[in-house]
Design a protein around this motif. Structure first.
Motif, PDB file in Angstrom:
ATOM      1  N   CYS A 366      24.415  27.332  35.361  1.00  0.00           N
ATOM      2  CA  CYS A 366      24.674  27.265  36.801  1.00  0.00           C
ATOM      3  C   CYS A 366      23.835  26.140  37.390  1.00  0.00           C
ATOM      4  O   CYS A 366      22.872  26.335  38.132  1.00  0.00           O
ATOM      5  CB  CYS A 366      24.417  28.610  37.448  1.00  0.00           C
ATOM      6  SG  CYS A 366      25.745  29.713  36.998  1.00  0.00           S
ATOM      7  N   HIS A 367      24.266  24.961  37.018  1.00  0.00           N
ATOM      8  CA  HIS A 367      23.588  23.694  37.232  1.00  0.00           C
ATOM      9  C   HIS A 367      23.296  23.401  38.707  1.00  0.00           C
ATOM     10  O   HIS A 367      22.211  22.968  39.064  1.00  0.00           O
ATOM     11  CB  HIS A 367      24.555  22.637  36.696  1.00  0.00           C
ATOM     12  CG  HIS A 367      23.984  21.302  36.452  1.00  0.00           C
ATOM     13  ND1 HIS A 367      22.983  21.074  35.547  1.00  0.00           N
ATOM     14  CD2 HIS A 367      24.306  20.086  36.971  1.00  0.00           C
ATOM     15  CE1 HIS A 367      22.711  19.771  35.519  1.00  0.00           C
ATOM     16  NE2 HIS A 367      23.498  19.159  36.373  1.00  0.00           N
ATOM     17  N   VAL A 368      24.281  23.639  39.571  1.00  0.00           N
ATOM     18  CA  VAL A 368      24.097  23.309  40.990  1.00  0.00           C
ATOM     19  C   VAL A 368      23.724  24.556  41.793  1.00  0.00           C
ATOM     20  O   VAL A 368      23.777  24.555  43.015  1.00  0.00           O
ATOM     21  CB  VAL A 368      25.352  22.619  41.591  1.00  0.00           C
ATOM     22  CG1 VAL A 368      25.657  21.338  40.840  1.00  0.00           C
ATOM     23  CG2 VAL A 368      26.570  23.532  41.584  1.00  0.00           C
ATOM     24  N   GLY A 369      23.336  25.624  41.080  1.00  0.00           N
ATOM     25  CA  GLY A 369      22.907  26.855  41.737  1.00  0.00           C
ATOM     26  C   GLY A 369      23.959  27.935  41.581  1.00  0.00           C
ATOM     27  O   GLY A 369      25.157  27.661  41.559  1.00  0.00           O
ATOM     28  N   SER A 630      26.398  15.018  46.498  1.00  0.00           N
ATOM     29  CA  SER A 630      26.081  15.214  47.915  1.00  0.00           C
ATOM     30  C   SER A 630      24.684  15.802  48.101  1.00  0.00           C
ATOM     31  O   SER A 630      24.024  15.515  49.087  1.00  0.00           O
ATOM     32  CB  SER A 630      27.137  16.089  48.589  1.00  0.00           C
ATOM     33  OG  SER A 630      27.094  17.374  48.007  1.00  0.00           O
ATOM     34  N   GLU A 631      24.228  16.610  47.147  1.00  0.00           N
ATOM     35  CA  GLU A 631      22.883  17.190  47.300  1.00  0.00           C
ATOM     36  C   GLU A 631      21.832  16.392  46.538  1.00  0.00           C
ATOM     37  O   GLU A 631      20.687  16.814  46.433  1.00  0.00           O
ATOM     38  CB  GLU A 631      22.906  18.664  46.850  1.00  0.00           C
ATOM     39  CG  GLU A 631      23.816  19.501  47.726  1.00  0.00           C
ATOM     40  CD  GLU A 631      23.793  20.996  47.414  1.00  0.00           C
ATOM     41  OE1 GLU A 631      22.880  21.463  46.715  1.00  0.00           O
ATOM     42  OE2 GLU A 631      24.721  21.678  47.875  1.00  0.00           O
ATOM     43  N   PRO A 715      18.486  25.883  37.454  1.00  0.00           N
ATOM     44  CA  PRO A 715      19.493  25.172  38.243  1.00  0.00           C
ATOM     45  C   PRO A 715      18.820  23.999  38.963  1.00  0.00           C
ATOM     46  O   PRO A 715      17.651  24.101  39.363  1.00  0.00           O
ATOM     47  CB  PRO A 715      19.957  26.222  39.254  1.00  0.00           C
ATOM     48  CG  PRO A 715      19.656  27.544  38.612  1.00  0.00           C
ATOM     49  CD  PRO A 715      18.432  27.318  37.776  1.00  0.00           C
ATOM     50  N   LEU A 716      19.550  22.903  39.129  1.00  0.00           N
ATOM     51  CA  LEU A 716      18.916  21.691  39.678  1.00  0.00           C
ATOM     52  C   LEU A 716      18.558  21.789  41.158  1.00  0.00           C
ATOM     53  O   LEU A 716      17.921  20.892  41.690  1.00  0.00           O
ATOM     54  CB  LEU A 716      19.818  20.472  39.474  1.00  0.00           C
ATOM     55  CG  LEU A 716      20.123  20.050  38.043  1.00  0.00           C
ATOM     56  CD1 LEU A 716      20.659  18.627  38.020  1.00  0.00           C
ATOM     57  CD2 LEU A 716      18.914  20.166  37.130  1.00  0.00           C
ATOM     58  N   VAL A 717      18.950  22.887  41.815  1.00  0.00           N
ATOM     59  CA  VAL A 717      18.546  23.066  43.211  1.00  0.00           C
ATOM     60  C   VAL A 717      17.119  23.618  43.310  1.00  0.00           C
ATOM     61  O   VAL A 717      16.664  23.972  44.397  1.00  0.00           O
ATOM     62  CB  VAL A 717      19.532  23.974  43.986  1.00  0.00           C
ATOM     63  CG1 VAL A 717      20.794  23.216  44.321  1.00  0.00           C
ATOM     64  CG2 VAL A 717      19.874  25.224  43.183  1.00  0.00           C
TER      65      VAL A 717
END
Ligand code: PMP
Length: 737
Positions: A366-369, A630-631, A715-717
């Motif tokens: 869940c890379h982007v959260g 975008s993030e 996750p990257l977030v």
């Protein structure tokens, strides 16, 4: 406002605006520093209600905490009518820091409970006569009407589902039997004043009403759960504090949990209808949705029973997970000595069956959260539109292929979409064999590349482990790239040293491929030297191979400085395999290669993949790329990863069990040893640390051939604050273990 205070109440002072829903609130500060709150209500205000509120404030004067009191007008009134029909009241100002401003400390829970209990106890004798405000929208007696009135403003199916679930339970409650009395009705984070962890003041009696007695506790509990790791534990504490003042009867105990949820649901539904930039709404809206999202997927009956039981003072015994899986693969291992039942996730957090929140430091899928709204929305829209195989043209697939290729070096110009990392590597092996005409494949020691027959044979992590039949004749194993445990591969001569070792393994071999991760994950979160890694590439190519870069753990921005891990080194693969993070949990993987390799594979035998590249998966892949862009998640991985590594390196100064801290971006390993000089892996310690961190709300796991490396690949977030939390918890776990 200044003149109203002066003319009607005889108070001269400076006016500063304060937030308010319906009323206009102003702080009036006199020359001697005394402050007051001037409340001007619209002409529609209910004067009887104002009288009622004044009597409540008078009754509450005796409480052990401070409350505002009514300042009478110069002609002895508790409220005065102004020329435009509006009504003004003046209250004393209560000084202090709100619970909200104090960062909502969990440790205040018991004192919040005492406050609710003391309010109920103090107001018990107050007779309300007629209902003071028969249709007060914050009154839990009328929650169904309130939600009906505002539900149209709920924005998504998920929001509606959450509110409907809660309200269906509310409707089923036996509310007629609940004792009633006058309560404050709004013990919320902005209304509680704290000194340390103790409540010293309670503000805003504007929602005071005659309702269920238990509403006071339910509302206090509802707000106390916001932004807490373990909301049930907080509810337990609030109840314990409340019970110091008031007994909770059985009907109240049975209704408590559902009334807590109802208050939360009412709050978000009313907030959804507001477009004004009300400060209070902004503070509590997101945390309120968050706690509802955590609770709603759990077994609510079990939790309601648990809350009922500790509300009446029974020992707090946590509801057990009822999830078992006797019919599911016995060869699958679960994480942790006592496995977690995870029922939801959001961003960097996972939530268990009791809505307890854990900081997820290992979920590189869940890379982007977790449950990223853009990915979820895109996936559900795509599913509601079309899902079929790739024998038709569809715009999402080429769009995704093009966007993926744009992130890769120019010579990689062809993409195959598949469903898992294993499928990607399996196809990569077939491509390599077709392109070279050779059969033998090389891999690097301790590597893992997938679960198919071929890939298990190419994964020393597996075939050198339990239950294996050993190395196959068509497999060559190059030495591990680890410069920490094999210093020869870390120094200036790394290229020559590794090259010599690799040539030795490959002597006389006609090789189809080398499959290798630029940063070996299962191998122990290894960061090789450019020398060793390029020697592996060169030796394999000289033996006839094409090189497959397995980017399944490391791709899509995780390593921070570059989008792909191989780009951190001066190397150029022929095939890149992409998996885990591509679909943020949705099964999506890919193989990128050169036109030459793809053409060699196009030998008449069709490659068809039923699910690979379907419109939903391709749309999800595009959505994941949208969020990474975008993030600015690659940049976040670089910044937060660097901070995390710096803190961990500092930690190693005090903890000799840390032999090595290594990694790139948010791909980090902490190598635990029992002897720093001998670098003896300490798997027992690593296990203990992981278990201890879990108890403190942080999820980590171990990796490496000796299972002694704590891996961190969240996750990257992941934020700087999250990084600091991991380090604090790790430090404590190391000290305790
Ligand atoms: N390669 C690497 C480096 C991996 O870590 C994994 C999964 N752990 C795979 C391949 C296989 O991917 P999947 O489980 O999606 O088949």
């Amino acid at each position: 406002m200044q003149s109203i205070a002066a003319d009607y109440f005889g108070i001269e002072g400076m006016a500063t605006p304060l937030p308010g829903y319906v009323d206009t609130n102003t702080r009036i500060t006199t020359d001697d520093g005394t402050s007051y709150v001037l409340r001007v209500s619209p002409s529609t205000a209910d004067l009887d209600y104002m009288d009622f509120m004044a009597s409540v404030l008078a009754a509450a004067e005796s409480t052990s905490f401070a409350i505002p009191s009514v300042v009478q007008s110069t002609d002895g009134q508790t409220h005065v009518g102004l020329n435009d029909g509006s009504v003004a009241r003046l209250f004393t100002w209560v000084e202090g820091t709100t619970y909200e401003e104090s960062g909502m400390p969990a440790a205040a829970a018991r004192s919040i409970g005492r406050t609710a209990g003391e309010m109920v106890s103090t107001l018990a004798a107050l007779r309300a006569g007629e209902d003071p405000d028969p249709r007060q929208k914050w009154d839990l007696r009328f929650a169904a009407e309130t939600v009906d009135r505002y539900a149209q403003h709920l924005a998504t199916d998920m929001e509606r589902h959450i509110v409907q679930t809660v309200m269906a339970r509310y409707s089923a409650l036996d509310r007629a039997a609940l004792p009633r009395q006058v309560v404050h009705n709004d013990i919320n984070p902005g209304n509680l004043l704290l000194e340390g962890d103790a409540v010293v003041g309670l503000l805003d009696f504007g929602d005071t009403t005659y309702t269920y007695r238990i509403a006071e506790l339910a509302i206090a509990c509802a707000y106390a759960t916001l932004d807490q790791d373990d909301p049930l534990a907080v509810i337990g504490e609030v109840c314990a504090g409340y019970r110091e003042w008031v007994e909770i009867d059985k009907t109240e105990a049975r209704a408590l949990f559902d009334l807590i949820l109802t208050r939360l649901a009412t709050s978000v539904t009313i907030a959804a209808s507001r477009s004004d930039a009300n400060r209070h709404r902004y503070v509590t809206r997101e945390p309120t949705w968050d706690v509802l999202r955590r609770f709603v997927p759990t077994d609510l009956d079990a939790l309601a029973q648990e809350v009922a039981s500790f509300a009446v003072g029974r020992e707090h015994v946590a509801a057990r997970s009822t999830v078992t899986r006797p019919m599911v693969s016995p060869s699958l291992g679960l994480s942790y000595d006592s496995p977690l039942t995870i029922t939801s996730g959001a961003g960097v957090f996972l939530h268990d069956h009791r809505a307890k929140r854990f900081l997820d430091c290992v979920n590189n899928v869940c890379h982007v959260g977790h449950a990223h709204p853009h990915v979820v929305k895109t996936a559900s829209r795509a599913m509601a539109t079309l899902n079929t195989n790739t024998r038709y043209l569809h715009p999402e697939l080429p769009r995704y292929a093009e966007r993926l290729l744009a992130t890769l070096p120019n010579h990689l110009d062809t993409v195959f979409l598949v469903n898992s990392g294993s499928e990607a590597n399996e196809l990569a092996v077939r491509l390599a064999r077709a392109a070279t005409g050779n059969n033998v494949i090389a891999c690097v020691d301790h590597g893992y590349h997938g679960n198919t027959s071929t890939l298990i044979d190419l994964s020393p992590y597996k075939f050198n482990g339990r239950g294996s039949r050993g190395q196959k004749s068509w497999v060559r194993v190059l030495p591990a790239l680890d410069p920490y445990r094999n210093e020869a591969f870390g120094g200036e001569d790394a290229y020559d040293e590794y090259r010599r070792a690799a040539d030795c393994v490959l002597a006389g071999t006609e090789l189809a491929a080398l499959v290798v991760e630029a940063l070996p994950g299962c191998g122990g979160q290894i960061v090789p030297t450019t020398g060793a890694l390029s020697a592996a590439y060169d030796a394999s190519r000289d033996a006839g191979a094409v090189v497959i870069a397995d980017e399944i753990q490391t791709g899509l921005g995780r390593v921070g400085d570059r989008f792909w891990a191989f780009e951190l080194f001066d190397i150029s693969p022929d095939i890149v395999t992409i998996g885990k993070p591509a679909g943020n949990g949705h099964p999506l993987a890919a193989v990128a290669t050169t036109r030459n390799v793809a053409d060699a594979f196009n030998n008449g035998m069709e490659y068809f993949n039923t699910f690979g590249g379907n419109p939903v998966s391709a749309a999800v892949g595009n959505a994941v790329l949208d969020v990474i862009e975008s993030e600015e998640l690659q940049r976040n991985a670089a910044t937060v990863g660097q901070i995390l590594k710096k803190h961990l390196t500092a930690l190693a100064m005090n903890h000799h069990a840390i032999g090595d801290v290594r990694g790139a971006g948010l791909f980090i390993g902490v190598d635990l040893v029992s002897d720093r000089t001998a670098k003896t892996p300490d798997a027992t310690l690593a296990h203990a640390v992981v278990e201890d961190a879990k108890e403190h709300g942080v999820l980590l796991t171990t990796d490496g051939p000796s299972h002694n490396v704590i891996k961190i690949k969240p996750p990257l977030v992941f934020s700087e604050r999250d990084a600091e939390r991991v380090v604090t918890v790790l430090a404590a776990a190391l000290s305790r273990s």
